[in-house]
Enzyme design. Structure first.
Site, PDB file in Angstrom:
ATOM      1  N   LYS A 115       0.905  -1.294  -0.156  1.00  0.00           N
ATOM      2  CA  LYS A 115      -0.180  -0.113   0.081  1.00  0.00           C
ATOM      3  C   LYS A 115       0.948   1.336  -0.046  1.00  0.00           C
ATOM      4  O   LYS A 115       0.416   2.078  -0.586  1.00  0.00           O
ATOM      5  CB  LYS A 115      -1.068   0.188   0.967  1.00  0.00           C
ATOM      6  N   LYS A 207      -4.744  -8.816  -5.763  1.00  0.00           N
ATOM      7  CA  LYS A 207      -5.999  -9.622  -5.482  1.00  0.00           C
ATOM      8  C   LYS A 207      -7.091  -8.613  -5.609  1.00  0.00           C
ATOM      9  O   LYS A 207      -6.614  -7.248  -6.493  1.00  0.00           O
ATOM     10  CB  LYS A 207      -5.960  -9.895  -4.128  1.00  0.00           C
ATOM     11  N   LYS A 210     -10.762  -2.954  -2.987  1.00  0.00           N
ATOM     12  CA  LYS A 210     -11.636  -1.492  -2.911  1.00  0.00           C
ATOM     13  C   LYS A 210     -10.614  -0.326  -3.933  1.00  0.00           C
ATOM     14  O   LYS A 210     -11.779   0.255  -4.226  1.00  0.00           O
ATOM     15  CB  LYS A 210     -12.611  -1.130  -1.648  1.00  0.00           C
TER      16      LYS A 210
END
Ligand code: ATP
Ligand code: MG
Length: 344
Positions: A115, A207, A210
């Site tokens: 991230k 993956k 969102k």
């Protein structure tokens, strides 16, 4: 070994684009577990702000996730459904646990690396400390079982390490305060079934998320039948027909993903699905997948839309859930204060 009262805790971030991976990897399990456990299901808004959020969107997304929980079949009377920021003990325990967790442990967390990306120096401290807050979410209820997708496995292991170190570091005080050998249980991850890691429809190596910039990478729970059909038909595949056995999916991540999604939606094993579709080309399999996905998801989408219109109902559910969660959290936080040595 000490035994603990069995209790389930899990959370979903209040960020937009709730998707099929969240549903199959997490929420569907939540619904199943409510039959046999006391469960707390939390909209984790404190986690959401580890990356910037628009305040109005954050409120709307918190309500949306709560509506999704209920639309998917979670009973907010039987279970505790609430948003994290209404129970201050999550953040309070997170501070204590961040004095237990080691920097070396956090440095190994792959989600932070993914991230934060290349600009790690500029990531928030909250994003780095995310797994400690997650440990606090679970441990403040002394939860024993945590249903999550495969991507959260490493964070669960960290939560167990933190619980174990707390129990060791304070073993004498824990005993002295009447809690026996251990205060925290070592929470067990519940990760099972054919869709523990639903992959992006655009890239079988990533993956479904969102936060993926491409809406074509995921099926959102808010998508209508046309959007689902379009996204499935555009999903990346390879030129071979489907294999008849699971072994034939090796090295074919996109095919494996679509078969896994079909199996999870149908409540069947992958081998069983391949028994039916082995030898078929993707265009016919995708048609079957669209039909199944629309049949399974459209009632949920409609119910979510209906519930979302009644904001005061949702806010009432969250407030009631927070009040019930607070009773457990306060008792456990008081115990932690006694164990650590805070006067109260
Ligand atoms: P973000 O990319 O912003 O982290 P997310 O899609 O991972 O969003 P979360 O709210 O972080 O969503 O995760 C909620 C739950 O859904 C967690 O239990 C997580 O493990 C699970 N989950 C998330 N993505 C997937 C996926 N692709 N397949 C299966 N489970 C998933
Ligand atoms: Mg996530």
């Amino acid at each position: 070994m000490q035994t603990f009262k069995e209790r389930v805790f899990s959370g979903v971030q209040s960020t937009g684009n709730l998707h099929l991976g969240n549903y199959l990897g997490a929420i569907l399990k939540f619904v199943e577990l409510q039959k046999s456990y006391d469960c707390l299901y939390c909209v984790v808004d404190l986690h959401a702000i580890t990356v910037p959020q628009d305040p109005l969107a954050l409120k709307a997304n918190t309500r949306e996730i709560a509506a999704a929980f209920i639309a998917c079949g979670i009973d907010p009377k039987k279970n505790i459904v609430f948003n994290q920021s209404q129970v201050a003990e999550h953040a309070e325990l997170a501070w204590v646990l961040s004095c237990i967790a080691r920097i070396g442990w956090l440095n190994r967390m792959t989600q932070f690396k993914d991230k934060a990306g290349k600009d790690r120096e500029n990531a928030s401290i909250g994003l780095y400390n995310y797994p400690v807050l997650m440990a606090a979410d679970i441990l403040i209820y002394r939860a024993t079982h945590v249903p999550v997708g495969d991507d959260q496995k490493q964070h669960l292991e960290l939560a167990r390490d933190i619980a174990q170190k707390f129990n060791n570091d304070f073993s004498e005080s824990i005993l002295r305060n009447g809690f026996g050998e251990a205060f925290f249980p070592l929470p067990e991850p519940l990760i099972s079934g054919p869709a523990t890691r639903v992959m992006s429809l655009r890239d079988g190596a990533k993956k479904m998320s969102k936060s993926d910039a491409s809406d074509y990478s995921r099926i959102n729970l808010s998508d209508d039948a046309d959007q689902i059909a379009q996204k499935v038909r555009k999903a990346k595949t390879d030129p071979e027909p489907l294999p008849s056995e699971e072994k034939g999916l090796e090295g074919r991540p996109e095919a494996d993903n679509l078969v896994g999604i079909y199996a999870a939606l149908a409540g069947r094993a992958k081998a069983d699905v391949l028994g039916e579709f082995g030898g078929a080309n993707f265009s016919s399999f995708k048609n079957a997948l669209v039909e199944l996905a629309v049949a399974k998801l459209s009632p949920i989408t409609a119910e979510m839309r209906r519930i979302k219109q009644d904001e005061s109902y949702i806010d009432g559910v969250l407030r009631d859930g927070a009040a019930r969660a607070s009773v457990i959290a306060r008792e456990n936080m008081n115990a932690v204060k006694d164990i650590v040595g805070f006067l109260r």
